[in-house]
Scaffold this motif. Structure first.
Motif, short mmCIF file in Angstrom:
data_model
loop_
_atom_site.label_atom_id
_atom_site.label_comp_id
_atom_site.label_asym_id
_atom_site.label_seq_id
_atom_site.Cartn_x
_atom_site.Cartn_y
_atom_site.Cartn_z
N GLY A 51 0.79 -1.22 0.00
CA GLY A 51 0.00 0.00 0.00
C GLY A 51 0.82 1.27 0.00
N ALA A 52 2.10 1.20 -0.38
CA ALA A 52 2.95 2.39 -0.42
C ALA A 52 2.78 3.09 -1.77
CB ALA A 52 4.41 2.02 -0.16
N THR A 53 1.63 3.70 -1.96
CA THR A 53 1.26 4.26 -3.27
C THR A 53 2.22 5.34 -3.72
OG1 THR A 53 -1.05 3.77 -2.76
CG2 THR A 53 -0.63 5.32 -4.55
N MET A 54 2.77 6.12 -2.78
CA MET A 54 3.69 7.19 -3.17
C MET A 54 4.87 6.65 -3.96
SD MET A 54 6.67 8.99 -2.68
CE MET A 54 7.35 8.42 -1.14
N LEU A 55 5.38 5.48 -3.58
CA LEU A 55 6.51 4.91 -4.30
C LEU A 55 6.11 4.50 -5.71
CD1 LEU A 55 8.05 2.74 -1.44
CD2 LEU A 55 8.90 4.91 -2.31
N SER A 56 4.91 3.95 -5.85
CA SER A 56 4.43 3.61 -7.19
C SER A 56 4.26 4.86 -8.05
CB SER A 56 3.10 2.84 -7.09
OG SER A 56 3.27 1.62 -6.43
N THR A 57 3.88 5.97 -7.42
CA THR A 57 3.76 7.23 -8.14
C THR A 57 5.12 7.69 -8.67
OG1 THR A 57 1.84 7.95 -6.86
CG2 THR A 57 3.17 9.68 -7.88
N LEU A 58 6.15 7.56 -7.85
CA LEU A 58 7.49 7.93 -8.29
C LEU A 58 7.93 7.04 -9.45
CD1 LEU A 58 9.31 8.59 -4.90
CD2 LEU A 58 8.27 10.25 -6.45
N ALA A 59 7.62 5.74 -9.36
CA ALA A 59 7.96 4.84 -10.46
C ALA A 59 7.23 5.25 -11.73
CB ALA A 59 7.61 3.40 -10.08
N ALA A 60 5.99 5.70 -11.59
CA ALA A 60 5.22 6.14 -12.77
C ALA A 60 5.88 7.34 -13.44
CB ALA A 60 3.79 6.49 -12.36
N GLN A 61 6.54 8.19 -12.65
CA GLN A 61 7.22 9.34 -13.25
C GLN A 61 8.34 8.88 -14.17
OE1 GLN A 61 9.14 12.00 -10.51
NE2 GLN A 61 9.42 13.60 -12.05
#
Length: 872
Positions: A637-647
Motif C-alpha cells: 500500500g505504499a502508493t507514493m513509491l508507485s507514483t514515483l515509479a510512474a514518473q
C-alpha cells in the motif's frame, strides 16, 4: 489438447503458451496486468488448460477482497490444493496446522519453495493478486525469485503498475481491437442489429466482459460512467434479482471465500446462482466465476445483512477460533469486551505462527472494541510492543523492553512510534497497520499542548500518510492536527509541503526559506533532515545542499539520518541534472539501506536511478528498477513509491515517442483537468500529461490540465514550475515558449530546460522558421549531449535534419555532433562511450570521420570549430 478459443487473443495466448513451455524446463514467473473484465481470468484458464495438456499439475489460487486482511489466507489455499503433501514445520506452524516456535518469513519462504519444487512440473495460477493477503503475497514474491525447478507462477492483477512481482515479466492485457470486438459480438449475438452493435462497441471500448454482459442491460449510460462501473451495476442487478435465500447464501460465500459447502445448510439455496453462471459448485467449495460477482454480492447487501452473515459464519466456525473471532468482530457496532478478549487470543495465536502483522491487526481491532480506556490503551501498547520487538535494529527497542519488564506503566505512544517505524521502514512495510496504530494511540492523547513525544508521533503519522499516498490516509492526520492548536513548526511544514503542496504550500513558503537560510552546524540532524524532506516538492533542495553535505560527513550520524541525507542529496543532484553524481549518491543509499534492512528507504534510492535511466533512454534499466520499486510498494500500500515509479515510466515513454504509455502513466497519477488531492508529486507530471495528450489528439484534456495547474498557482512555488507549466501552456497555444524560457533560473534545471528548448524548436520548425528553430534545437542538443541523454539527442536530430539541410556542417549526424561536443569538453573516448552506451572504438571512428568535415586535425581544434558552427 487445443486451448480455448478466445477471440482477438492470439498474441496473448502465444505468449502464455511460450511461458508454459519455459516453465517445463525451469522456474518462470509472469504477471498479467489489466483492467477489470479485460480477460485476465480467461487467459489464466487458457494457460492452465495448456499446461494440463502437457502433463503439468495446476495449483489455482485467488485473492479475495474481503479476506485481504487475513494473514496467510492465500497460502492456506495453496496447501489445501495439495492433499497429502508433506508440509514443512515452519509453514505448518504459520498456517496454524501445528505447534512450534514462531517461524521467520525466510523459513516460511523456504518451506513454500520446497513444497512447490516437490510438486513439479507445476503451474501455480494466482487470480486477483491485488486482493491476496499481504503475508502470502510477500512470500510468493520471494518464492518467485527462487530456482524451483520446473515450476511456473502465473499472476493476474488489476492495473498496469500495482502488485508486480519482483523478478517476474509483466504482460499488459489490452482491450480487444475494434475488429476483434466486432467478431466477438457477432459470434455471441448474431441477431443483433448493426445500430445496437455499434453502440455496444462504443460503450464497451474493447472490454470483453462488457461486450458479453452489457447486452443484457442496454440502458443509456450515465455521463462519466466507466466500463468497470457499468459492469459492477450489471452484476449487482443480476444478484439483486435472485431469491432472498440465494442472496443470503451468496453473502456467506463472499465473506468466507472460498467457502466450503459444509458451511451451508443446503446447497439448494445456491442453485439459482449456479444456473446463471455466477458460481461454480462442482468441487467442495463455492467458487465465484468472476470477482465482480463477489464484490456485487457484498455491495447490494445492507449493513444489517452483512452483520447477520458474519454472525452465522462465526457460529459455524467455532472450531476455528481465529476465524470465529474475526467474524464476530465484524458484527460489533459498539465496544464488546467478550469479542475483544477473543481477538486477543487470536493475536496470541498469530504471534505464535510468526505472523507479527496479523497479531498487531487483531490487537488494534481488540482495542477498538474495548469498553474501558485502560484496556484500550493496554491493547494498543501491546500491539506496539509486538511491532517494536520484531525489529532488533530500532535503537529504542532495548529501552522500551526494559520498561515493559520492570512492570512500569507502558509508554504506549512511545512504543507506537517505535512500532510504526518498524512497520513502515522494514521489510514488513505495513502502511495500514502503522497508520491505525499511530492514529489510535494519538486519539487517546491530550494534544492542545503537545510534548516532544506527541510531536514525534504526529510527524511519524504524517510520513506514514505520505508513503500511503492519497487523501484517505491524511484524514486522521488533519483531524489530529486540528486538535493541537498552534502546530509545532516541523508538523506545520509537513502538513504544508508533503500532504498536498499544490494547495497548501504557498502560504508558508517564506517561512521555509527563512528556516533553511538560518541553518548552521548546530541544527540537530533530525530537524535538518525533516525540514529538507519537506522541501522536495517545492524545489528547495538546492538551498539545502551545502548543509546536507556537511551533515553527511559528520561522524557518528545515525543510519536513518544518513539514509535520508543521501536520498536528499541524490534528489538535489537529479533536479540539477548532475546525473553521474545522482547515481553515486543513490547507489550508496541503496547499499546502506540493504545493510540496515530499510526496505522502504531502499526504494527511495532506486527512484533517482530509474529517472536517470529514463533520461538516458535505458528502457531495460527503467523497467527493472520500476518493477523492483512497484513490486515492493504495491502489496504494502505504499502508493507514493508507485507514483514515483510512474514518473520514470512516463519520462521514458515520452523519450522513445510512446505517447500512449506516457499519457497512461501520467494520468494514472493525476487525472487530466485536476491536480490529484494529496498526491504531492502530481505537479511534476503536468508537462508529461499535456504533451502526451496533445500528441494523442486529446486537446480538451490538455487544456483542462493547464488550467488546473494555473489555478493552483504552481508558478509561484518555484522557477521549475514556471518553466514546466509555461511550456505546457505554450504547447496548448495559449502562451509563448519565449515567456516560459525567459523565466528566472531556467539554467538551474538543465534537462527540463533542454526539453522545453526542443519543444520550442519543434514548434518553430513546423512554422517554417528554420533558422530560429535551429538555434533552439542546437542549444537543446548541446545540453542533452552533455547529460548523455542519447535518446533525446536522437529526437533533436530528427528535427535538425530539415532545418540543417543547407547549413555548413549539416552533414554531421546528431550522434556525431554529440560525440564532438563531449570530446571538446575534454572527455576521453572511453568516458564518451560509457555515457552513450557505445564502444570506445566506435567513438574513435566517428571522430576520425568528422575531423575533416569540421576542418580540424586534432581534438584541440574542436572547441573553436563548434563555436564557428554555432554562429552559422
Amino acid at each position: 489438447m487445443a486451448g480455448p478459443v478466445l477471440v482477438g487473443r492470439d498474441d496473448d495466448l502465444a505468449a502464455l503458451y511460450a511461458f508454459v513451455r519455459r516453465a517445463l524446463t525451469g522456474t518462470s514467473a509472469l504477471v498479467l496486468a489489466g483492467d477489470p473484465g479485460v480477460g485476465k481470468t480467461a487467459l489464466l484458464d487458457a494457460a492452465a488448460g495448456h499446461a494440463a495438456s502437457l502433463g503439468m499439475r495446476i495449483l489455482p489460487m485467488s485473492g479475495a477482497e474481503f479476506e485481504a486482511e487475513l494473514a496467510f489466507a492465500g497460502l492456506h489455499q495453496l496447501v489445501s490444493t495439495l492433499p497429502g503433501a508433506e508440509v514443512a514445520s515452519p509453514l505448518a506452524v504459520a498456517l496454524g496446522m501445528a505447534e512450534g516456535p514462531p517461524p521467520g518469513r525466510s523459513e516460511v519462504v523456504d518451506a513454500v519453495a520446497a513444497l512447490l519444487s516437490a510438486a513439479q512440473p507445476l503451474l501455480v495460477t494466482v487470480d486477483d493478486l491485488h486482493w491476496l493477503d499481504r503475508p502470502s503475497a510477500m512470500v510468493l514474491d520471494e518464492v518467485a525469485q527462487r530456482p524451483l525447478g520446473r515450476v511456473g507462477l502465473l499472476f493476474a492483477m488489476r492495473g498496469e503498475q500495482a502488485g508486480h512481482v519482483a523478478g517476474a515479466d509483466v504482460r499488459v492485457v489490452r482491450p480487444l481491437s475494434d475488429d476483434a470486438a466486432g467478431r466477438l459480438l457477432e459470434e455471441r449475438y448474431p441477431a443483433m442489429t448493426s445500430a445496437v452493435r455499434r453502440r455496444l462497441l462504443d460503450d464497451a471500448r474493447g472490454n470483453p466482459l462488457a461486450l458479453l454482459e452489457l447486452p443484457a442491460a442496454l440502458t443509456p449510460a450515465r455521463t462519466g460512467d466507466t466500463v468497470p462501473e457499468r459492469l459492477r451495476e450489471v452484476f449487482a442487478a443480476r444478484v439483486s434479482a435472485l431469491p432472498h435465500a440465494t442472496r443470503q447464501a451468496l453473502l456467506l460465500a463472499a465473506l468466507e471465500s472460498p467457502a466450503p459447502l459444509e458451511l451451508f445448510e443446503s446447497a439448494r439455496d445456491l442453485a439459482p446462482a449456479e444456473r446463471l453462471g455466477l458460481v461454480d459448485l462442482t468441487g467442495d467449495a463455492v467458487v465465484f466465476r468472476h470477482p465482480l460477482t463477489r464484490s456485487a454480492v457484498v455491495a447490494v447487501s445492507a449493513l444489517d445483512e452483512r452483520r447477520h452473515a458474519h454472525t452465522v459464519l462465526a457460529e459455524r466456525m467455532r472450531d476455528r477460533p481465529d476465524r470465529h473471532a474475526w467474524h464476530l468482530a465484524q458484527t460489533a457496532a459498539e465496544p464488546d469486551e467478550h469479542i475483544a478478549l477473543l481477538l486477543e487470543d487470536a493475536a496470541l495465536h498469530a504471534r505464535k505462527r510468526g505472523d507479527t502483522a496479523g497479531a498487531v491487526s487483531a490487537l488494534i481491532r481488540a482495542a477498538e472494541l474495548s469498553g474501558a480506556v485502560n484496556d484500550r490503551g493496554r491493547r494498543l501498547a501491546e500491539a506496539a510492543y509486538i511491532g517494536a520487538l520484531a525489529d532488533g535494529q530500532l535503537r529504542r527497542v532495548p529501552e522500551l523492553l526494559e520498561e515493559v519488564r520492570t512492570g512500569d506503566e507502558l509508554p504506549s505512544l512511545e512504543i507506537a512510534v517505535a512500532a510504526a517505524h518498524y512497520l513502515l521502514f522494514s521489510g514488513e512495510g505495513d502502511i495500514d497497520t502503522a497508520h491505525r496504530l499511530l492514529a489510535g494511540a494519538l486519539e487517546m492523547q491530550k494534544l492542545d499542548e503537545p510534548d516532544d513525544t506527541v510531536t514525534d508521533a504526529v510527524i511519524t503519522l504524517g510520513w506514514v500518510c505520505y508513503f500511503g499516498g492519497g487523501p484517505r490516509w491524511w484524514e486522521a492526520f488533519h483531524h489530529i492536527t486540528a486538535r493541537m492548536g498552534e502546530l509545532p513548526p516541523l508538523v506545520e511544514r509537513l502538513r504544508a509541503f508533503c500532504a498536498d503542496p499544490a494547495r497548501t504550500a504557498l502560504s508558508t513558503l517564506d517561512d521555509l526559506d527563512r528556516v533553511i537560510a538560518g541553518w548552521d552546524d548546530h541544527v540537530p540532524p533530525v530537524d535538518l533532515v525533516r525540514t529538507g524532506l519537506t522541501g522536495i516538492y517545492v524545489d528547495r533542495l538546492a538551498s539545502c545542499r551545502e548543509p546536507l553535505l556537511r551533515l553527511w560527513k559528520r561522524p557518528g550520524l545515525p543510519a536513518t539520518a544518513e539514509l535520508h541525507t543521501l536520498s536528499l542529496l541524490a534528489l538535489e543532484r537529479l533536479a540539477a541534472s548532475a546525473w553521474d553524481e545522482t547515481v553515486e549518491f543513490a547507489d550508496e543509499h541503496v547499499r546502506l539501506a540493504d545493510a540496515h534492512g530499510y526496505s522502504l528507504l531502499r526504494c527511495l534510492g532506486l527512484y533517482p536511478r530509474a529517472m536517470v535511466a529514463a533520461g538516458r533512454g535505458d528502457d531495460r534499466a527503467v523497467t527493472e528498477l520500476t518493477n523492483r520499486i512497484i513490486g515492493w510498494a504495491a502489496p504494502r500500500g505504499a502508493t507514493m513509491l508507485s507514483t514515483l515509479a510512474a514518473q520514470a515510466l512516463s519520462l521514458a515513454a515520452i523519450g522513445r515517442g510512446d505517447h500512449e504509455s506516457a499519457y497512461r502513466h501520467a494520468s494514472s497519477v493525476s487525472p487530466p483537468g485536476e491536480l490529484a488531492s494529496h498526491v504531492p508529486a502530481a505537479p511534476l507530471f503536468v508537462l508529461d500529461l499535456v504533451e502526451s495528450a496533445l500528441r494523442l489528439g486529446l486537446r480538451d484534456e490538455a487544456v483542462a490540465h493547464v488550467k488546473a495547474a494555473r489555478a493552483a498557482r504552481l508558478e509561484e512555488i518555484s522557477p521549475r514550475y514556471v518553466l514546466l507549466v509555461g511550456a505546457a501552456e505554450a504547447l496548448c497555444g495559449s502562451a509563448s515558449f519565449e515567456d516560459a524560457l525567459a523565466g528566472p533560473g531556467v539554467d538551474e534545471w538543465p534537462f527540463e530546460h533542454a526539453r522545453v528548448l526542443l519543444l520550442h524548436g519543434e514548434q518553430l520548425r513546423r512554422a517554417r522558421k528554420n533558422q530560429v528553430a535551429r538555434v533552439q534545437l542546437a542549444r537543446a542538443q548541446k545540453i542533452f549531449a552533455g547529460l548523455g541523454a542519447g535518446i533525446w539527442v536522437a529526437r533533436v536530430e530528427r528535427e535538425l535534419r530539415p532545418a540543417d539541410a543547407h547549413r555548413p556542417g549539416g552533414e554531421l549526424t546528431a550522434q556525431q555532433l554529440t560525440i564532438v561536443r563531449m570530446a571538446a569538453e575534454g572527455l576521453t573516448n572511453k568516458e564518451i562511450a560509457q555515457r552513450l552506451n557505445l564502444s570506445a572504438r566506435t567513438v574513435a571512428t566517428h571522430l576520425y570521420q568528422v575531423f575533416p568535415k569540421l576542418g580540424v586535425s586534432s581534438r584541440a581544434g574542436l572547441r573553436d570549430a563548434l563555436e564557428r558552427l554555432d554562429r552559422t
